[in-house]
Motif scaffolding. Structure first.
Motif: not given
Length: 116
Positions: A72-84
């Motif tokens: 269900h994680r479309a935006y807050h996923n591992m890619t988002h973590v790496e970006d943050v």
């Protein structure tokens, strides 16, 4: 290096810093530093502590990864973590608070899941 490898490398570097800090505190609190047997016990305890921290830390990272990889994680996923984390690295030279906030980024979905 894949994103997952990069994240794990960063995570492990953080836990090594924690283990080193704990070792320093143990060494400072040891009032019989001059004894070789005392140093040996301290080194042994530090090694056990470092291994325990590493094992627990890896379990937490596995949990964080599994939560961020939920379907269900479309935006807050591992890619988002790496970006943050990349943003925190970029901005860390402007603030000493930035680097301390990275653990909050990791733990946010864990806290949300455990609170539910």
């Amino acid at each position: 290096m894949t994103m997952k490898e990069s994240l794990r490398q960063r995570w492990n570097a953080s836990t090594k810093c924690l283990a080193n800090e704990l070792y320093s505190q143990l060494a400072q609190s040891d009032d019989t530093k001059s004894s070789s047997s005392s140093q040996s016990r301290l080194d042994s305890a530090a090694s056990l502590l470092s291994n325990a921290i590493s094992n627990i830390s890896n379990q937490w990272l596995d949990r964080v990864e599994s939560l961020y990889n939920e379907p269900h994680r479309a935006y807050h996923n591992m890619t988002h973590v790496e970006d943050v984390l990349a943003s925190i690295d970029f901005l860390s030279w402007t603030s000493t608070e930035a680097s301390s906030s990275s653990s909050t980024c990791y733990m946010n979905p864990v806290a949300e899941k455990d609170a539910a």
